[in-house]
Design a protein around this motif. Structure first.
Motif, short mmCIF file in Angstrom:
data_model
loop_
_atom_site.label_atom_id
_atom_site.label_comp_id
_atom_site.label_asym_id
_atom_site.label_seq_id
_atom_site.Cartn_x
_atom_site.Cartn_y
_atom_site.Cartn_z
N ALA A 309 0.84 -1.21 0.00
CA ALA A 309 0.00 0.00 0.00
C ALA A 309 0.87 1.26 0.00
O ALA A 309 0.57 2.24 -0.69
CB ALA A 309 -0.93 -0.01 1.22
N TYR A 312 2.54 2.94 -3.41
CA TYR A 312 1.87 3.91 -4.28
C TYR A 312 2.24 5.34 -3.89
O TYR A 312 2.50 6.19 -4.74
CB TYR A 312 0.35 3.73 -4.21
CG TYR A 312 -0.12 2.43 -4.81
CD1 TYR A 312 -0.27 2.29 -6.19
CD2 TYR A 312 -0.39 1.33 -4.00
CE1 TYR A 312 -0.70 1.10 -6.74
CE2 TYR A 312 -0.81 0.13 -4.54
CZ TYR A 312 -0.96 0.01 -5.91
OH TYR A 312 -1.38 -1.18 -6.45
N ASN A 473 -5.49 -0.75 -7.77
CA ASN A 473 -4.53 0.22 -7.26
C ASN A 473 -4.48 0.15 -5.73
O ASN A 473 -4.37 -0.94 -5.18
CB ASN A 473 -4.96 1.61 -7.80
CG ASN A 473 -3.89 2.66 -7.70
OD1 ASN A 473 -3.80 3.35 -6.70
ND2 ASN A 473 -3.06 2.79 -8.73
N THR A 474 -4.56 1.29 -5.03
CA THR A 474 -4.47 1.25 -3.56
C THR A 474 -5.57 0.36 -2.97
O THR A 474 -5.37 -0.31 -1.96
CB THR A 474 -4.59 2.67 -2.96
OG1 THR A 474 -5.68 3.33 -3.61
CG2 THR A 474 -3.33 3.46 -3.20
N SER A 477 -4.34 -3.13 -2.82
CA SER A 477 -3.42 -3.43 -1.71
C SER A 477 -4.20 -3.64 -0.41
O SER A 477 -3.82 -4.48 0.41
CB SER A 477 -2.37 -2.32 -1.56
OG SER A 477 -2.98 -1.13 -1.13
N ASN A 522 -10.86 4.37 -4.03
CA ASN A 522 -9.93 5.22 -4.77
C ASN A 522 -10.69 5.90 -5.91
O ASN A 522 -11.01 5.29 -6.93
CB ASN A 522 -8.80 4.35 -5.31
CG ASN A 522 -7.71 5.17 -5.96
OD1 ASN A 522 -7.98 6.24 -6.51
ND2 ASN A 522 -6.48 4.67 -5.90
N ALA A 573 -5.65 3.91 2.16
CA ALA A 573 -5.53 2.52 2.64
C ALA A 573 -5.63 2.43 4.16
O ALA A 573 -6.26 1.52 4.70
CB ALA A 573 -4.21 1.91 2.16
#
Ligand code: G6P
Length: 608
Positions: A309, A312, A473-474, A477, A522, A573
């Motif tokens: 996480a 990014y 993406n995040t 994670s 996100n 995150a």
């Protein structure tokens, strides 16, 4: 991996040892034992199962008289968790007894040698070679005997040794396994970590690898590996006893989830001075930062996912390539790492064996190292060039929560600090992101306050044998960590997939009623994830979505929605993971699982 304790003083040793072992139970809990010396005779009591079994067997210690002793709580590596394999182990002449945390790597060869010489083995453990070596090398001088024995050992070990001929004395030896000495008044202690000591003393001596100590009620002598006496500093333990207790919650895990706003604040506040970020343990100049060509993050378990996480934020803000490597893989690879690499090592305990090995491997290749750890004075903290503590306070539940979010917070701080030093972020963005960071504790608190429906959702989803977590993406994670939490404590099969990958295979597994937890926080990519939600819904999935407050579209597709406050995607995150921790917790609770001590797992994995 195990926990060890030792005591020498005037009070009865057994109850002190049992109390210490209870605090260390998170390190391993498949068997336990104590040995107490009384008038030159050693009594040993050991039993498989939890410390409670040992308390019962010894009548809370009353059956073992004596003021000097050692104790052990085990997580089996060599040999099944049986009474016989439990520590302490005792020599054939019953004069030496030993507790051990770690692995003696050359034990097979030593075992053969000792059997040939007539020593009788009772257990399948690697540890038992130590007691027979002590008997074999016994010269009448305890210190010399200990040194001759440890000279034969390869591997990692924290040892506690008791000898019937030296009433009142215990030896503690450290080599690549945690060991702390507690300095009392008329009594002294050793333990694998401070939680076992704080009830008795706040004065501690941190042993380094290769050092060993002799403890008597009136003093502690520390020696280097040549046997020369050395002076050690006494450090003050600042953790309170209450901090290590449950604080009114049913489980440590819930307490630790609830503590996160405070823990994240503790990680942030001392490092924010006005508009500036001060990284206490990391004082690189802009010049030095410019020499970094790439960042490698290494860790295990949840700490690895915190790295996934954090990547990014570092990549985006610092414009540096970042790879995240599982420590157990990195240690045996041939990584392209040199002095232009900054290795960030994440570890709550600071003692994870794979992480330490990966770190050493990278250090050999010239990497600069920055440790992000929680436990002060731990091995990783000591090995690193620079250390940033996460200040999460003691974490007792095996499944980490505040350990993870505070690691993430420190990575965010590092990213913003570095970007600012390298002039890669505009003043406006810097201030915006800084205020986002400062707002994290409040937003985490909002998640805790907002989501009173999670126990009900857990009730609804608890009967499923498998749950998928998806995100991009995040969000992806966080899906990784959410799935890990659920499987660790509720024993439900859970897997995380990058939402965009579903169509390349996993979607074949989506059937009528299949639960999918869809992370859709996100905002940059939420629309794409929404398409994936529609795809799984079309195949009959039951979707539990996590989305930002204000996202109304999600309601048209998801069966249930958990809302979180709006956070910049770079830092979301840390907030988004909180409802997933709660979901895992309440699901495990619904299923009646042993939440703080899940089966087959241990908090601190100090063996490979
Ligand atoms: C164990 C724990 C995990 C933890 C991992 C790494 O597997 O059960 O919760 O994430 O070790 O531990 P560390 O102390 O290095 O963060």
């Amino acid at each position: 991996m195990c926990g060890i304790v030792g005591f020498t003083g005037k009070q009865s040793a057994a109850p002190v040892l049992l109390a210490g072992l209870k605090k260390l139970e998170y390190r391993g809990y498949d068997s336990a034992g104590i040995a107490v010396e009384n008038d030159g005779l050693i009594s040993v009591s050991k039993v498989s199962g939890r410390i409670a079994n040992l308390c019962e067997k010894t009548k809370d210690g009353a059956l073992l008289q004596g003021n000097t002793g050692i104790g052990h709580t085990r997580w089996a590596t060599h040999g099944a968790p049986t009474d016989v394999n439990a520590h302490p182990h005792i020599s054939n002449d019953r004069r030496f007894t030993v507790v051990h945390n770690g692995i003696i790597e050359n034990y097979m060869a030593l075992r053969e040698e000792l059997i040939e010489k007539g020593y009788h083995f009772e257990s399948q453990t690697d540890t038992e070679v130590v007691v027979h070596l002590l008997e074999m090398y016994d010269s009448g001088d305890f210190k010399e005997t200990v040194m001759r024995t440890t000279a034969r050992l390869e591997g990692s070990y924290a040892l506690g040794i008791l000898c019937a001929d030296c009433p009142g004395t215990i030896y503690a030896v450290r080599e690549a396994s945690p060991l702390i000495l507690g300095v009392g008044v008329g009594e002294n202690f050793f333990a694998s970590d401070v939680t076992a000591l704080v009830a008795y003393t706040r004065n501690a001596i941190y042993l380094e690898d290769g050092e060993f100590a002799a403890l008597t009620p009136n003093g502690i002598s520390v020696f280097d590996c040549t046997g020369a006496p050395i002076r050690k500093e006494i450090s003050r333990i600042t953790w309170s006893i209450e901090a290590a207790e449950k604080g009114g919650y049913d489980h440590f895990m819930l307490k630790e989830i609830m503590e996160q706003p405070r823990a994240v604040k503790a990680a942030l506040t001392p490092r924010l001075q006005g508009d500036e970020i001060h990284l206490d343990g990391f004082d690189y100049s802009a010049e030095e930062l410019r020499e970094i060509r790439k960042v490698v993050i290494t860790a295990c378990g949840s700490a690895y996912y915190a790295g996934c996480a954090g990547k990014y934020a570092i990549e985006k803000l610092c414009r540096l390539p970042v790879t995240v490597e599982l420590a157990s893989e990195l240690r045996y690879s041939d990584p392209q790492i040199d002095s232009s690499t900054l290795l960030i090592v994440l570890s709550q305990s600071g003692e994870t064996a794979d992480t330490i090995a990966a770190m050493k491997e990278c250090q050999k290749r010239g990497a600069k190292t920055l440790a992000v750890v929680n436990v002060v004075g731990s091995t990783i903290a000591k090995l690193a060039d620079h250390t940033l503590y996460t200040w999460a306070g003691p974490e007792i539940a095996v499944a980490t929560t505040k350990g993870y979010t505070t690691q993430l917070t420190v990575l965010y701080l590092f990213a913003l600090y570095t970007a600012e030093k390298l002039a890669l972020v505009s003043e406006e963005d810097y201030h915006r992101l800084l205020s986002q960071l400062q707002g994290l504790p409040k937003q985490m608190q909002q998640v805790l306050d907002m989501n009173t429906a999670i126990p009900r959702l857990a009730e609804k989803y608890k009967h499923n044998s498998s749950v998928f977590f998806i995100g991009r993406n995040t969000d992806y994670s966080v899906a990784l960590e959410g799935a890990l939490k659920l499987k660790e404590i509720s024993y439900i099969h859970a897997e995380a997939y990058a939402a965009g990958e579903l169509k390349h295979g996993t979607i074949a597994l989506i059937d009528e009623g299949q639960p999918v937890v869809a992370l859709c926080c996100n905002e940059m990519i939420a629309e794409k994830t929404m398409n994936n939600i529609i795809e799984v819904k079309a195949r009959g999935a039951k979707v539990l979505a996590v989305a930002e407050k204000g996202n109304r579209t999600i309601l048209s597709q998801a069966d249930d929605v958990i809302y979180i406050p709006r956070v910049d995607p770079l830092f979301s995150a840390a907030v988004e993971v909180v409802p997933l921790q709660l979901l895992a917790y309440y699901t495990a609770k619904e299923k009646g699982c042993d939440i703080d001590k899940p089966k087959n797992l241990a908090k601190s994995v100090t063996v490979e």
